[in-house]
Write a protein that holds these residues in place. Structure first.
Motif, PDB file in Angstrom:
ATOM      1  N   ARG A 262      -3.202   0.846   0.431  1.00 46.08           N
ATOM      2  CA  ARG A 262      -3.987  -0.382   0.321  1.00 46.08           C
ATOM      3  C   ARG A 262      -3.588  -1.336   1.443  1.00 46.08           C
ATOM      4  N   ASN A 263      -4.599  -1.857   2.131  1.00 51.48           N
ATOM      5  CA  ASN A 263      -4.385  -2.871   3.168  1.00 51.48           C
ATOM      6  C   ASN A 263      -4.492  -4.247   2.502  1.00 51.48           C
ATOM      7  N   HIS A 264      -3.343  -4.845   2.236  1.00 49.49           N
ATOM      8  CA  HIS A 264      -3.322  -6.134   1.548  1.00 49.49           C
ATOM      9  C   HIS A 264      -3.699  -7.282   2.478  1.00 49.49           C
ATOM     10  N   MET A 265      -3.168  -7.253   3.689  1.00 51.25           N
ATOM     11  CA  MET A 265      -3.331  -8.390   4.594  1.00 51.25           C
ATOM     12  C   MET A 265      -3.521  -7.880   6.017  1.00 51.25           C
ATOM     13  N   PRO A 266      -4.730  -7.996   6.597  1.00 51.26           N
ATOM     14  CA  PRO A 266      -4.908  -7.621   8.002  1.00 51.26           C
ATOM     15  C   PRO A 266      -4.061  -8.522   8.905  1.00 51.26           C
ATOM     16  N   LEU A 267      -3.865  -8.091  10.124  1.00 52.49           N
ATOM     17  CA  LEU A 267      -3.061  -8.854  11.076  1.00 52.49           C
ATOM     18  C   LEU A 267      -3.670 -10.236  11.268  1.00 52.49           C
ATOM     19  N   VAL A 302      -5.395   4.315  12.658  1.00 49.63           N
ATOM     20  CA  VAL A 302      -6.762   4.573  13.134  1.00 49.63           C
ATOM     21  C   VAL A 302      -7.745   3.501  12.694  1.00 49.63           C
ATOM     22  N   CYS A 303      -7.464   2.760  11.632  1.00 47.00           N
ATOM     23  CA  CYS A 303      -8.377   1.700  11.187  1.00 47.00           C
ATOM     24  C   CYS A 303      -8.094   0.434  11.994  1.00 47.00           C
ATOM     25  N   ARG A 304      -8.380   0.495  13.275  1.00 48.13           N
ATOM     26  CA  ARG A 304      -8.017  -0.591  14.180  1.00 48.13           C
ATOM     27  C   ARG A 304      -8.754  -1.883  13.839  1.00 48.13           C
ATOM     28  N   GLN A 305     -10.034  -1.768  13.498  1.00 46.12           N
ATOM     29  CA  GLN A 305     -10.809  -2.967  13.199  1.00 46.12           C
ATOM     30  C   GLN A 305     -10.372  -3.588  11.879  1.00 46.12           C
ATOM     31  N   GLN A 306     -10.153  -2.765  10.847  1.00 47.45           N
ATOM     32  CA  GLN A 306      -9.758  -3.298   9.552  1.00 47.45           C
ATOM     33  C   GLN A 306      -8.346  -3.884   9.590  1.00 47.45           C
ATOM     34  N   ILE A 307      -7.455  -3.242  10.319  1.00 44.31           N
ATOM     35  CA  ILE A 307      -6.086  -3.757  10.423  1.00 44.31           C
ATOM     36  C   ILE A 307      -6.045  -4.951  11.362  1.00 44.31           C
ATOM     37  N   GLY A 308      -6.847  -4.896  12.423  1.00 42.69           N
ATOM     38  CA  GLY A 308      -6.901  -6.009  13.361  1.00 42.69           C
ATOM     39  C   GLY A 308      -6.041  -5.831  14.596  1.00 42.69           C
ATOM     40  N   TRP A 309      -5.767  -4.580  14.972  1.00 44.34           N
ATOM     41  CA  TRP A 309      -4.957  -4.352  16.193  1.00 44.34           C
ATOM     42  C   TRP A 309      -5.686  -4.911  17.408  1.00 44.34           C
ATOM     43  N   GLU A 349     -12.388  -3.208  -0.100  1.00 45.75           N
ATOM     44  CA  GLU A 349     -11.197  -3.826  -0.700  1.00 45.75           C
ATOM     45  C   GLU A 349      -9.906  -3.376  -0.010  1.00 45.75           C
ATOM     46  N   GLY A 350     -10.019  -2.546   1.033  1.00 46.98           N
ATOM     47  CA  GLY A 350      -8.835  -2.102   1.760  1.00 46.98           C
ATOM     48  C   GLY A 350      -8.167  -0.889   1.173  1.00 46.98           C
ATOM     49  N   LEU A 351      -8.817  -0.151   0.240  1.00 47.87           N
ATOM     50  CA  LEU A 351      -8.231   1.033  -0.372  1.00 47.87           C
ATOM     51  C   LEU A 351      -8.638   2.293   0.400  1.00 47.87           C
ATOM     52  N   TYR A 352      -7.714   3.234   0.487  1.00 42.57           N
ATOM     53  CA  TYR A 352      -7.962   4.521   1.147  1.00 42.57           C
ATOM     54  C   TYR A 352      -8.819   5.378   0.212  1.00 42.57           C
ATOM     55  N   THR A 353     -10.064   5.655   0.634  1.00 44.48           N
ATOM     56  CA  THR A 353     -11.037   6.309  -0.240  1.00 44.48           C
ATOM     57  C   THR A 353     -10.897   7.824  -0.263  1.00 44.48           C
ATOM     58  N   HIS A 354     -10.258   8.423   0.737  1.00 45.93           N
ATOM     59  CA  HIS A 354     -10.182   9.892   0.825  1.00 45.93           C
ATOM     60  C   HIS A 354      -8.807  10.421   0.443  1.00 45.93           C
ATOM     61  N   SER A 355      -8.081   9.651  -0.357  1.00 45.94           N
ATOM     62  CA  SER A 355      -6.734  10.072  -0.730  1.00 45.94           C
ATOM     63  C   SER A 355      -6.746  11.385  -1.496  1.00 45.94           C
ATOM     64  N   VAL A 356      -7.742  11.562  -2.396  1.00 51.11           N
ATOM     65  CA  VAL A 356      -7.795  12.788  -3.205  1.00 51.11           C
ATOM     66  C   VAL A 356      -8.772  13.802  -2.625  1.00 51.11           C
ATOM     67  N   ILE A 357      -9.292  13.528  -1.438  1.00 52.21           N
ATOM     68  CA  ILE A 357     -10.270  14.425  -0.806  1.00 52.21           C
ATOM     69  C   ILE A 357      -9.623  15.199   0.345  1.00 52.21           C
ATOM     70  N   GLN A 358      -8.749  14.540   1.093  1.00 50.13           N
ATOM     71  CA  GLN A 358      -8.144  15.148   2.280  1.00 50.13           C
ATOM     72  C   GLN A 358      -6.646  15.347   2.091  1.00 50.13           C
ATOM     73  N   ASP A 359      -6.147  16.369   2.763  1.00 53.74           N
ATOM     74  CA  ASP A 359      -4.721  16.667   2.754  1.00 53.74           C
ATOM     75  C   ASP A 359      -3.960  15.591   3.538  1.00 53.74           C
ATOM     76  N   TYR A 360      -2.645  15.612   3.391  1.00 56.79           N
ATOM     77  CA  TYR A 360      -1.812  14.727   4.191  1.00 56.79           C
ATOM     78  C   TYR A 360      -1.919  15.118   5.663  1.00 56.79           C
ATOM     79  N   PRO A 361      -1.775  14.180   6.585  1.00 55.10           N
ATOM     80  CA  PRO A 361      -1.764  14.544   8.017  1.00 55.10           C
ATOM     81  C   PRO A 361      -0.461  15.229   8.393  1.00 55.10           C
TER      82      PRO A 361
END
Length: 851
Positions: A262-267, A302-309, A349-361
């Motif tokens: 969960r992304n609580h607070m973007p940069l 990779v979520c550069r826009q959502q995180i705000g890098w 809401e900042g939640l990772y939607t593919h947690s139960v769909i994709q394997d770990y990297p």
């Protein structure tokens, strides 16, 4: 194959015409004679096409149409070999496309010391000879106007130049100078990614309390600072978390439902909200010990826009946990088999939607994304997990690990310390392919000569570091589309790079349609082929130098086959490695396409050279196989290019003769010799275990000075012979230190005592260490031994006599006692015959025994 004007196609020609032709060709023979001795050693002469020629170092191509019967590919230093307008010898070309000056980094005088000039045009270009090392530039290295423009625009520049266009030949080393300087007040983005499983509850509370201090600390480093916060637990699947409905809602006391990331607070520059966001974030729980941190790291990167890098900022990702991690493949435990796609999957809401769909990297995926996005990962983990994450940091570029206290109370100091390590060091990396080799040299801030290194430490803001990137194209890719590549040289963790638009000079313009030297269906090729770079490329039905031969004309006549033999001494055509067709040797093709038979008479090949450890010419770094002989690269020699030309490895560390004067230097290795005294050994033949050395010379002085014995035991004699030579140093036990080249000496003196000493010569000074006490055998008292032996013999004899006497006495007494017994039992004195028996018998009635 080039046709020779003095060759005769038939024996029916007139003798007069033969002499006239031979006379006319005498000048050609004289030219050929000049190069006949060089055919074997010259790597250029066997190249049959222009592109093969220019891919060979220091070779040029002659595209003159009516060239005499000499190799078209030749050494580019030959004078008057080919007309200049027909010679193709491409040079290395370099052009600076973008070259803005560093932001607050360096000055004109410093740059000038490295070949940078000011006042030239914005785009500067320069050309280099193919034999040049490209160490100096003819063009300008940037302009003050461009530097001022970049500074005034507010754009931060930390690496210069920014873009270079480069044309480079194969196996030609090119040096490109570049500079780096960390800009003052460079922006910093710090994203704190925290494990919010139940065991990290006290860490969350401490981080919430230290949020303001963390912001204040980073703002002291840079005023342009942004802070963000995210958390993770694990995949909401068995066996990672409990899927019992009640546990899914509240896995533990005071816990919220589990989630992946969960992304609580973007940069944000509003760092005051960091404390409240951390405080509001509730902990959760899971079942297994490892956490889903890799899912969170991937999304945070990779979520550069959502995180705000930001594009121009130092990006820090602080990863805080007290547990291990799941990685690619672990998802199968929960039935997740789809591999991680490395894309952003965050909801509104900042939640990772593919947690139960994709394997770990995987670790390699994380590393790839870290490099792609120029992010420095700081693993802040507890002491029990530090060793694991320390190894993980070695596989992720620009990352580091540090020990986090059990309650995260040291997080501020940890971030400040790790940021200082990251910002005070710079390391150059590149994305060059396998066909391109780039090495780096730099003096860093030492001010001395450059050394091979891509990393410099101890930098401060404003320091300018100069790097030299040495670029070498080792081979041309098989796909011509890969002859033009874009290479990035970048500082690790910095979103800036030097872009090189590289064009590999792998072919000649005259090999392409529409250029000078390219003529389809050329009359010079008898209209049966294409003239390219002065050479006919025949169609499938014809061959020969001018496509004059048809595939149906296979000549076997003896007169015509003579032209396929090197001289009159051989009866074999084309060295028995080819077929003579139309007066031309068609060399055999081997099963291995890299093994090529070539030459006018198929006399050359590139696979029968001498080998070292089953490697041809000791490998491509040592030499290449040209016409059955190894052509060594600079620094190597020998029939297999396995010997170093330098003898530095045979020199003693403290100077002196080669191999200490006790051997011969062969292939950079000392071959030690044997002498009547013994055999020398060691890396530089400095040792001789069986040689006496100076032991005999020093023994008498050691005896008199240490033990007051020997030939010089008299004090006056000892002082006269030894006082000015050396004074031995006493030691309890003599131990040899091989690094000091010490030699051991062992002798026995007149008292049969063993004494040991060692000596060495340091800077011409003799140093002797001797054993303090001699090892003498114990004293033997011979008189006592003799008397003791005599006494022992006497005592043993007496003991034997006494024993014998005792035994005989006992025996005698026993015999006497038996005699007495027998005597007492004898009845000879009764007067009766013992065998007589009376005729009457007498009986007594016991009843009347008493009457």
């Amino acid at each position: 194959m080039l046709s020779h004007p003095c060759r005769l196609s038939t024996t029916k020609r007139m003798v007069a015409l033969l002499f006239a032709t031979l006379f006319a060709c005498s000048s050609i023979f004289s030219v050929e004679a000049q190069f006949a001795g060089k055919l074997i050693q010259d790597p250029c002469v066997n190249k049959a096409s222009c592109h093969d020629c220019i891919q060979t170092q220091n070779c040029a191509w002659c595209m003159e149409p009516d060239f005499i019967d000499l190799p078209r590919c030749f050494k580019n230093n030959l004078q008057n070999y080919c007309k200049e307008e027909y010679t193709w010898n491409p040079f290395t070309e370099q052009k600076f496309t973008i070259n803005r000056e560093l932001t607050r980094g360096g000055n004109a005088s410093a740059a000038a010391g490295y070949g940078y000039g000011y006042g030239g045009s914005y785009e500067a270009s320069s050309s280099y000879s193919s034999s040049s090392s490209s160490s100096s530039y003819a063009g300008a290295y940037g302009s003050a106007a461009a530097a001022g423009a970049s500074a005034s625009s507010g754009e931060i520049v930390q690496i210069s130049p920014q873009r270079v266009s480069l044309k480079l030949r194969i196996n030609q080393l090119h040096s490109l100078n570049m500079r780096y300087s960390q800009a003052i007040d460079y922006p910093v983005d710090l994203y704190y990614l925290m494990d919010l499983s139940k065991s990290m509850e006290d860490d969350k509370d401490k981080l919430s309390a230290l949020g303001d201090k963390l912001s204040e600390t980073m703002r002291n480093i840079t005023s342009n600072f942004r802070l963000g916060f995210g958390s993770f637990v694990d995949k909401v699947l068995m066996p990672y978390v409990s899927t019992i409905p009640k546990k899914l809602e509240r896995p533990c006391d005071g816990c919220e439902a589990p989630y992946g990331y969960r992304n609580h607070m973007p940069l944000s520059t509003n760092t005051s909200t960091f404390t409240s966001e951390v405080s509001r974030a509730a902990v959760s729980g899971n079942l297994d010990a490892p956490e889903g941190g890799f899912d969170a790291i991937m999304q945070a990167i990779v979520c550069r826009q959502q995180i705000g890098w930001r594009e121009k900022a130092r990006r820090l990702l602080v990863f805080s946990t007290d547990a291990g991690f799941h990685y690619a493949g672990d998802g199968k435990l929960g039935g997740v088999i789809a591999p991680n796609d490395g894309e952003c999957h965050l909801s509104g809401e900042g939640l990772y939607t593919h947690s139960v769909i994709q394997d770990y990297p995987s670790i390699s995926q994380i590393n790839h994304k870290v490099k792609q996005n120029s992010i420095n990962v700081i693993f802040a983990v507890t002491a029990n997990q530090h060793s694991v994450y320390e190894k993980l940091a070695q596989h992720i570029e620009g990352s580091s690990s540090a020990v986090l206290s059990e309650d995260s109370s040291n997080v501020v100091d940890l971030v400040r310390s790790e940021y200082s390590k990251i910002s005070s060091a710079i390391e150059m990396k590149d994305n060059a392919t396998s066909n391109i080799k780039i090495t780096y040299h730099s003096a860093c801030l030492n001010g001395g000569p450059e050394i091979p290194t891509a990393k410099c430490d101890g930098l401060k803001v404003g320091d300018v570091v100069n790097f030299t990137a040495q670029i070498l194209v080792t081979s041309c890719p098989t796909d011509p589309r890969e002859w033009n590549q874009v290479i990035q040289i970048y500082p690790v963790g910095i979103n800036e790079s030097l872009v090189i638009d590289l064009e590999m000079l792998c072919s000649c313009p005259c090999e392409r349609p529409g250029t000078t030297g390219y003529e389809a269906h050329s009359p010079k090729c008898n209209n049966h082929g294409t003239l390219m770079c002065g050479v006919c490329e025949c169609d499938d039905m014809h061959f020969g130098h001018n496509c004059e031969c048809s595939t149906s004309d296979v000549h076997t006549g003896s007169d015509k086959d003579l032209v396929c033999r090197a001289d009159n001494t051989t009866q074999v055509d084309c060295n028995n490695r080819g077929t003579c067709l139309c007066g031309v040797c068609e060399c055999e093709k081997r099963s291995n396409p890299e093994e090529i038979i070539s030459g006018k008479f198929c006399e050359c090949d590139n696979f029968s050279c001498e080998r070292r450890k089953n490697v041809l010419c000791s490998g491509p770094d040592h030499g290449t196989c040209e016409c059955s002989h190894c052509v060594c690269k600079p620094g190597w020699t020998g029939s297999a290019c396995d010997c170093r030309e330098s003898t530095d490895t045979c020199m003693p560390p403290n100077g002196g003769e080669l191999c200490s004067g006790n051997g011969e230097c062969e292939c950079g290795v000392c071959k030690c010799k044997s002498t009547p005294e013994g055999r020398y050994s060691g890396k530089v033949c400095e040792k001789c275990p069986t040689c006496a050395g100076r032991c005999l010379e020093l023994k008498h002085c050691v005896q008199c000075q240490m033990y007051k014995t020997g030939e010089f035991k008299d004090e006056d004699k000892c002082a006269a012979n030894c006082s000015n030579t050396f004074v031995p140093i006493g030691e309890e036990k003599i131990v040899i230190d091989e690094e000091k080249d010490e030699l051991l000496c062992i002798f026995f003196d007149e008292d049969d005592c063993k004494y040991t000493f060692k000596y060495s010569e340091v800077n011409g000074k003799l140093e002797v260490h001797a054993q303090q006490e001699r090892e003498c055998p114990p004293k033997v008292f011979m008189l006592g031994i003799v008397l003791g032996v005599i006494a022992a013999i006497v005592l043993v004899g007496l003991a034997i006599l006494l024993l014998w006497k005792l035994l005989t006495t006992i025996h005698d007494r026993r015999e006497f006692a038996r005699f007495e017994k027998e005597r007492m039992n004898a009845k000879w004195d009764t007067g009766e015959n013992p065998i007589y028996k009376q005729a009457t018998s007498t009986f007594k009635n016991p009843m009347y025994a008493g009457q």
